[in-house]
Write a protein that holds these residues in place. Sequence first.
Motif, PDB file in Angstrom:
ATOM      1  N   ALA A   1       0.825  -1.213   0.000  1.00  0.00           N
ATOM      2  CA  ALA A   1       0.000   0.000   0.000  1.00  0.00           C
ATOM      3  C   ALA A   1       0.855   1.258   0.000  1.00  0.00           C
ATOM      4  CB  ALA A   1      -0.927  -0.008   1.217  1.00  0.00           C
ATOM      5  N   PHE A   2       1.995   1.229   0.702  1.00  0.00           N
ATOM      6  CA  PHE A   2       2.885   2.386   0.731  1.00  0.00           C
ATOM      7  C   PHE A   2       3.479   2.668  -0.644  1.00  0.00           C
ATOM      8  CE2 PHE A   2       7.188   4.109   1.213  1.00  0.00           C
ATOM      9  CZ  PHE A   2       6.926   5.273   1.925  1.00  0.00           C
ATOM     10  N   CYS A   3       3.719   1.635  -1.418  1.00  0.00           N
ATOM     11  CA  CYS A   3       4.330   1.807  -2.740  1.00  0.00           C
ATOM     12  C   CYS A   3       3.350   2.358  -3.780  1.00  0.00           C
ATOM     13  CB  CYS A   3       4.882   0.472  -3.239  1.00  0.00           C
ATOM     14  SG  CYS A   3       6.296  -0.145  -2.284  1.00  0.00           S
ATOM     15  N   PHE A   4       2.035   2.305  -3.496  1.00  0.00           N
ATOM     16  CA  PHE A   4       1.057   2.698  -4.506  1.00  0.00           C
ATOM     17  C   PHE A   4       1.227   4.124  -5.016  1.00  0.00           C
ATOM     18  CE2 PHE A   4      -3.013   4.881  -5.235  1.00  0.00           C
ATOM     19  CZ  PHE A   4      -3.344   4.313  -6.461  1.00  0.00           C
ATOM     20  N   PRO A   5       1.345   5.162  -4.159  1.00  0.00           N
ATOM     21  CA  PRO A   5       1.442   6.521  -4.712  1.00  0.00           C
ATOM     22  C   PRO A   5       2.686   6.748  -5.555  1.00  0.00           C
ATOM     23  CG  PRO A   5       1.883   6.534  -2.362  1.00  0.00           C
ATOM     24  CD  PRO A   5       1.368   5.173  -2.698  1.00  0.00           C
TER      25      PRO A   5
ATOM     26  N   THR B   1      -0.270  10.964 -11.972  1.00  0.00           N
ATOM     27  CA  THR B   1      -1.313  11.985 -11.945  1.00  0.00           C
ATOM     28  C   THR B   1      -1.967  11.996 -10.575  1.00  0.00           C
ATOM     29  OG1 THR B   1      -2.983  10.452 -12.775  1.00  0.00           O
ATOM     30  CG2 THR B   1      -1.752  11.727 -14.412  1.00  0.00           C
ATOM     31  N   ALA B   2      -2.484  13.170 -10.200  1.00  0.00           N
ATOM     32  CA  ALA B   2      -3.115  13.311  -8.895  1.00  0.00           C
ATOM     33  C   ALA B   2      -4.493  12.663  -8.848  1.00  0.00           C
ATOM     34  CB  ALA B   2      -3.221  14.792  -8.525  1.00  0.00           C
ATOM     35  N   GLU B   3      -5.126  12.462 -10.014  1.00  0.00           N
ATOM     36  CA  GLU B   3      -6.499  11.930 -10.039  1.00  0.00           C
ATOM     37  C   GLU B   3      -6.571  10.545  -9.420  1.00  0.00           C
ATOM     38  OE1 GLU B   3      -9.871  10.544 -13.323  1.00  0.00           O
ATOM     39  OE2 GLU B   3      -7.978  11.472 -13.975  1.00  0.00           O
ATOM     40  N   TYR B   4      -5.660   9.672  -9.817  1.00  0.00           N
ATOM     41  CA  TYR B   4      -5.735   8.298  -9.340  1.00  0.00           C
ATOM     42  C   TYR B   4      -5.217   8.174  -7.913  1.00  0.00           C
ATOM     43  CZ  TYR B   4      -6.354   7.631 -14.325  1.00  0.00           C
ATOM     44  OH  TYR B   4      -6.816   7.722 -15.606  1.00  0.00           O
ATOM     45  N   ALA B   5      -4.279   9.032  -7.511  1.00  0.00           N
ATOM     46  CA  ALA B   5      -3.858   9.049  -6.104  1.00  0.00           C
ATOM     47  C   ALA B   5      -4.996   9.498  -5.202  1.00  0.00           C
ATOM     48  CB  ALA B   5      -2.645   9.957  -5.930  1.00  0.00           C
TER      49      ALA B   5
ATOM     50  N   ALA C   1      -6.687   7.544  -2.071  1.00  0.00           N
ATOM     51  CA  ALA C   1      -6.910   8.108  -0.732  1.00  0.00           C
ATOM     52  C   ALA C   1      -8.351   7.925  -0.294  1.00  0.00           C
ATOM     53  CB  ALA C   1      -6.529   9.585  -0.738  1.00  0.00           C
ATOM     54  N   ASN C   2      -9.295   8.151  -1.197  1.00  0.00           N
ATOM     55  CA  ASN C   2     -10.710   7.969  -0.846  1.00  0.00           C
ATOM     56  C   ASN C   2     -11.042   6.501  -0.590  1.00  0.00           C
ATOM     57  OD1 ASN C   2     -11.663  10.662  -0.914  1.00  0.00           O
ATOM     58  ND2 ASN C   2     -11.623  10.637  -3.143  1.00  0.00           N
ATOM     59  N   ILE C   3     -10.405   5.601  -1.322  1.00  0.00           N
ATOM     60  CA  ILE C   3     -10.619   4.173  -1.071  1.00  0.00           C
ATOM     61  C   ILE C   3     -10.132   3.811   0.333  1.00  0.00           C
ATOM     62  CG2 ILE C   3      -9.812   1.858  -1.705  1.00  0.00           C
ATOM     63  CD1 ILE C   3      -9.955   2.688  -4.604  1.00  0.00           C
ATOM     64  N   LEU C   4      -8.988   4.362   0.737  1.00  0.00           N
ATOM     65  CA  LEU C   4      -8.497   4.086   2.088  1.00  0.00           C
ATOM     66  C   LEU C   4      -9.455   4.629   3.149  1.00  0.00           C
ATOM     67  CD1 LEU C   4      -4.617   4.545   2.273  1.00  0.00           C
ATOM     68  CD2 LEU C   4      -5.969   2.465   2.518  1.00  0.00           C
ATOM     69  N   ILE C   5     -10.000   5.830   2.922  1.00  0.00           N
ATOM     70  CA  ILE C   5     -10.980   6.376   3.869  1.00  0.00           C
ATOM     71  C   ILE C   5     -12.204   5.474   3.935  1.00  0.00           C
ATOM     72  CG2 ILE C   5     -12.528   8.319   4.309  1.00  0.00           C
ATOM     73  CD1 ILE C   5     -10.429  10.137   3.051  1.00  0.00           C
ATOM     74  N   PHE C   6     -12.718   5.090   2.774  1.00  0.00           N
ATOM     75  CA  PHE C   6     -13.889   4.210   2.684  1.00  0.00           C
ATOM     76  C   PHE C   6     -13.611   2.884   3.379  1.00  0.00           C
ATOM     77  CE2 PHE C   6     -17.066   2.301  -0.592  1.00  0.00           C
ATOM     78  CZ  PHE C   6     -17.960   2.056   0.442  1.00  0.00           C
TER      79      PHE C   6
ATOM     80  N   TYR D   1      -2.872  10.450   1.024  1.00  0.00           N
ATOM     81  CA  TYR D   1      -2.932   8.981   0.954  1.00  0.00           C
ATOM     82  C   TYR D   1      -1.979   8.372   1.986  1.00  0.00           C
ATOM     83  CZ  TYR D   1      -2.244   4.233  -0.772  1.00  0.00           C
ATOM     84  OH  TYR D   1      -2.123   2.865  -0.858  1.00  0.00           O
ATOM     85  N   LEU D   2      -0.757   8.892   2.047  1.00  0.00           N
ATOM     86  CA  LEU D   2       0.207   8.346   2.998  1.00  0.00           C
ATOM     87  C   LEU D   2      -0.221   8.620   4.438  1.00  0.00           C
ATOM     88  CD1 LEU D   2       3.545   9.270   1.185  1.00  0.00           C
ATOM     89  CD2 LEU D   2       2.415   7.039   1.293  1.00  0.00           C
ATOM     90  N   LEU D   3      -0.806   9.799   4.673  1.00  0.00           N
ATOM     91  CA  LEU D   3      -1.326  10.077   6.010  1.00  0.00           C
ATOM     92  C   LEU D   3      -2.457   9.124   6.361  1.00  0.00           C
ATOM     93  CD1 LEU D   3      -1.548  11.842   8.564  1.00  0.00           C
ATOM     94  CD2 LEU D   3      -3.086  13.345   7.268  1.00  0.00           C
TER      95      LEU D   3
END
Length: 594
Positions: A248-252, A257-261, A265-270, A413-415
């Motif tokens: 998960a840390f390697c994903f960003p 592009t910022a769109e998919y990051a 981040a929203n998937i992690l919140i969800f 995302y990392l936070l």
Amino acid sequence: MTTQNPLVPLPAPIARIATLAGAAAALAGTFLPWTWTSEFPGDLTVTGYPGGLQVLTLTGAVLTLLFTLTGYGIPGLRWLIPGGTNSPVRLLALAVLGTTGYAMGAISYELGGVVNLEPGAWVSGIGALVAVIASLALPSDVALPAEGPEPTGWQRFRNSLAAPSAPRARALPGWAEILVIAGAFGLALYLFTYGIDIPTEDSEQFIGFLITAVLAFTALTRAGLIARITALTSKHRNVTLTAALVAAFCFPFTQNTAEYALIGANILIFATVALGLNVVVGLAGLLDLGYVAFLGVGAYTAALVSGAPLSAIGVQFPFWAAVLTGAVVSLIFGVLIGAPTLRLRGDYLAIVTLGFGEIFRVTVNNLNGNSGPDLTNGSQGIPSIPDLNLFGIDFGLTHELGPFTLSRPANYYLLMLVVTAVVVLVFRRSGDSRIGRAWVAIREDETAATAMGINAFRLKLLAFALGATLAGLAGTVQAHVNYTVTPEQYQFAGSVPPNSAFLLAAVILGGMGTLSGPFVGAALLYLIPAKLQFMQDYQLFLFGIALVLLMRFRPEGLVADRRKQLEFHETDQLDVPKPRKPDETDAGIAKAGA
């Protein structure tokens, strides 16, 4: 042992060879043009270089060849099919046919007829059709070899032609098991990155990706490979969690592009909120239909103490204090709502929690200075929430980290990954504790648990409060990620997750009571609507169909624990004793024994 399937009257050796030939033809067709114009997404006009949907057909064809060859007892491939069945071959061949057929249909529809199909599409389509038909003639059951010396050389090859077998795999050494776990999470990261990197406007390729992924996952499950990897992850739980966090840390760092990051981040919140709901629903068995309100409590609390220009409080806490404030306020609301209502059970509790969710949304909508005190700015919400600044790092700016560039969504995302790690630790420790076992006992039978001395009300209130705290924790980050909080974000059901319906569906889809299940369910339920925006008007309809199919074919969820598998797929009924023959009396049996 079955050597010929009655569905297709074809000898098993010929069927296996025909399956190989069809898959090879489908593979070869991906290196030829499928259409003459680059107007179709993916540029399927290049010879010798597959692209777009051709890559998915190529992948499915390679897997079909690989699993078909396992039937010949090739030593390096034995680990793939511990289940010893030909069902994976059929499913993988069907995946190739489904993806190729969908591509041919999409090309014909968008470009105006089958005349736009080049020879490569026909070669792959016919090859995939041959592979599916031939795979239906494969034996339904493949016998595992008996204990004893294993045949080698020509004898093994000749025996496999008559009746393909899947030899039992030997136990791997510890270091090899760890490498398998690391490779599995690396592959999962690659597949997730591949799916999320598909452009939003290229919905054809994403649908093809879903077809291939669903059927391939089903094939791996039927082969027993998923069960084998699951057993390894259960054996090395600490290694599994570490590998998951590293992936998960390697994903960003894979995103340009910022769109998919931001989607990540929203998937992690969800997913984090769904994991908190899993404490309430999955472990304690409490049906909460207003859980998204606790996410809203945390988000509004963080927005009020963030120093936003339209905040009615007018204070600015440091982030650590805002996180604690949001979690504590959510905890208080959880106790206040749970204390008078958790003596209810079943549908009554669900109705009360649903009412709480709607009361929260209506209340924050009315705290606008007209219908009530001026606290939340009503339907306008609290906008312009400032970005965080932690340890001198401004989360609103891009940062260079070696050759990588981290955008604003990547920073959050990392936070959020750190918050997720905390929530995972809390869920794991609580689930494995004495309290977690008591929650499971209450979920299975509250009356029996109470009779055994468990204080059901206190433990249910504890689960409710813990779930609310975890949701509030995630809400504090969500407020900063989205810049604003409004009442419409926290409905029971809507077109955009997270809401209570989608949170509950993520837990059920992924697997109730499991650690990784809510993450899988949340990722699917958030990513699919984000990629298939043209189906937004039919989203809830398709969502309902998917739940019906899930309840029919896999009610325990995509990631199920042993208890749920036994509950849904095995019965507790005793075998009916066979009637005795007329001369099988007790006296006769005793006389015969003497």
